[in-house]
Scaffold this active site. Structure first.
Site, short mmCIF file in Angstrom:
data_model
loop_
_atom_site.label_atom_id
_atom_site.label_comp_id
_atom_site.label_asym_id
_atom_site.label_seq_id
_atom_site.Cartn_x
_atom_site.Cartn_y
_atom_site.Cartn_z
N ARG A 144 -20.56 10.60 -8.51
CA ARG A 144 -21.36 10.15 -7.36
C ARG A 144 -20.53 10.11 -6.08
O ARG A 144 -21.08 10.21 -4.97
CB ARG A 144 -21.96 8.77 -7.64
CG ARG A 144 -20.94 7.64 -7.72
CD ARG A 144 -21.56 6.36 -8.23
NE ARG A 144 -20.66 5.21 -8.18
CZ ARG A 144 -19.70 4.98 -9.07
NH1 ARG A 144 -19.48 5.82 -10.08
NH2 ARG A 144 -18.94 3.90 -8.98
N HIS A 145 -19.22 9.99 -6.22
CA HIS A 145 -18.36 9.91 -5.03
C HIS A 145 -18.26 11.25 -4.30
O HIS A 145 -18.03 11.28 -3.09
CB HIS A 145 -16.98 9.38 -5.41
CG HIS A 145 -17.05 8.05 -6.09
ND1 HIS A 145 -17.50 6.91 -5.44
CD2 HIS A 145 -16.78 7.68 -7.36
CE1 HIS A 145 -17.48 5.90 -6.29
NE2 HIS A 145 -17.05 6.33 -7.46
N ASP A 152 7.10 5.29 11.81
CA ASP A 152 7.65 5.10 13.15
C ASP A 152 8.81 4.11 13.03
O ASP A 152 9.23 3.76 11.91
CB ASP A 152 6.56 4.66 14.15
CG ASP A 152 6.03 3.26 13.88
OD1 ASP A 152 6.47 2.60 12.91
OD2 ASP A 152 5.17 2.80 14.66
N HIS A 153 9.33 3.66 14.17
CA HIS A 153 10.48 2.74 14.14
C HIS A 153 10.15 1.43 13.43
O HIS A 153 10.97 0.91 12.68
CB HIS A 153 10.95 2.46 15.58
CG HIS A 153 9.84 1.99 16.47
ND1 HIS A 153 8.84 2.84 16.91
CD2 HIS A 153 9.54 0.76 16.96
CE1 HIS A 153 7.99 2.15 17.65
NE2 HIS A 153 8.38 0.89 17.69
N HIS A 174 -12.39 6.21 -5.79
CA HIS A 174 -13.68 6.35 -5.10
C HIS A 174 -13.63 7.20 -3.84
O HIS A 174 -14.58 7.91 -3.53
CB HIS A 174 -14.22 4.96 -4.72
CG HIS A 174 -14.65 4.15 -5.90
ND1 HIS A 174 -15.39 2.99 -5.79
CD2 HIS A 174 -14.42 4.32 -7.24
CE1 HIS A 174 -15.61 2.48 -7.00
NE2 HIS A 174 -15.02 3.26 -7.89
N ASN A 175 -12.55 7.07 -3.08
CA ASN A 175 -12.47 7.79 -1.79
C ASN A 175 -11.63 9.06 -1.87
O ASN A 175 -11.54 9.78 -0.88
CB ASN A 175 -11.87 6.90 -0.69
CG ASN A 175 -12.48 5.52 -0.61
OD1 ASN A 175 -11.78 4.51 -0.68
ND2 ASN A 175 -13.78 5.45 -0.48
N ARG A 214 -20.81 11.39 -1.56
CA ARG A 214 -20.47 10.54 -0.41
C ARG A 214 -19.36 11.17 0.43
O ARG A 214 -19.42 11.16 1.66
CB ARG A 214 -20.06 9.15 -0.91
CG ARG A 214 -21.25 8.47 -1.58
CD ARG A 214 -20.90 7.31 -2.46
NE ARG A 214 -22.09 6.83 -3.14
CZ ARG A 214 -22.08 6.02 -4.19
NH1 ARG A 214 -20.94 5.58 -4.68
NH2 ARG A 214 -23.21 5.64 -4.73
N THR A 216 1.69 -1.94 11.07
CA THR A 216 0.53 -2.46 10.32
C THR A 216 -0.05 -1.45 9.34
O THR A 216 -0.90 -1.83 8.52
CB THR A 216 -0.60 -2.82 11.30
OG1 THR A 216 -0.95 -1.62 12.02
CG2 THR A 216 -0.17 -3.90 12.28
C1 RB5 Z 1 4.81 -0.28 17.01
O1 RB5 Z 1 5.25 -1.38 17.73
C2 RB5 Z 1 3.45 -0.57 16.39
O2 RB5 Z 1 2.48 -0.64 17.38
C3 RB5 Z 1 3.10 0.48 15.37
O3 RB5 Z 1 4.09 0.54 14.42
C4 RB5 Z 1 1.84 0.29 14.57
O4 RB5 Z 1 1.77 -0.98 14.01
C5 RB5 Z 1 0.60 0.71 15.17
O5 RB5 Z 1 -0.47 0.67 14.52
#
Ligand code: RB5
Length: 147
Positions: free
Chosen positions: A133-134, A9-10, A99-100, A137, A68
């Site tokens: 084993r994974h 995203d931005h 593992h995943n 799961r 994030t």
């Molecule tokens: C955008 O502001 C922010 O919410 C997005 O990039 C993200 O972190 C959401 O999980």
């Protein structure tokens, strides 16, 4: 050579571009599914595009970047067959592959440095799934044949 689909995203755009450069510098082909400007967009739209590329069999792995990494991972994991993990370091990258059998690496442009993200991505793309084993799961998360 299989193109690696990536999107952001931005908020994730600067880190996405840095990771794209790094991948291309290492000889990978990338498929940049956006976003391409700093205009505000909705991360689930981009998670859906990378998920669709994987479920269509276009590539084994994808990359998603937002502020994030968390929103992208939540959104991507709603798509059948997607196992998206937010990565903060190479150890998480190694273990989520081994593992995943994670198939999408998510990063937070506001929470990780470029160098650390690059290292984690390199490890993510080169670590095989251990199976064994994974498998049992993962079958409890996505029963074989379920879509
Ligand atoms: C955008 O502001 C922010 O919410 C997005 O990039 C993200 O972190 C959401 O999980």
């Amino acid at each position: 050579m299989t193109a690696i689909p990536l999107a952001s995203d931005h908020a994730g755009l600067p880190l996405k571009l840095a990771l794209k450069d790094a991948l291309q510098g290492e000889g990978h082909v990338v498929l940049d599914l956006g976003t391409h400007t700093g205009d505000s967009v909705d991360y689930p739209d981009f998670a859906a595009q990378v998920a669709a590329a994987l479920t269509a069999g276009q590539a084994p792995f994808g990359i998603l970047v937002c502020g994030t990494g968390i929103g992208m991972a939540i959104a991507a994991n709603r798509h059948p067959g997607i196992r998206a993990a937010v990565l903060h370091n190479s150890t998480e990258a190694r273990l989520t592959r081994a593992h995943n059998n994670a198939n999408i690496a998510c990063f937070g442009a506001r929470t990780i440095g470029i160098e650390t993200a690059r290292d984690a991505l390199r490890v993510f793309l080169s670590t095989p799934y251990e199976g064994g084993r994974h498998d049992r799961r993962l079958a409890k998360i996505d029963p074989p044949g379920a879509k």
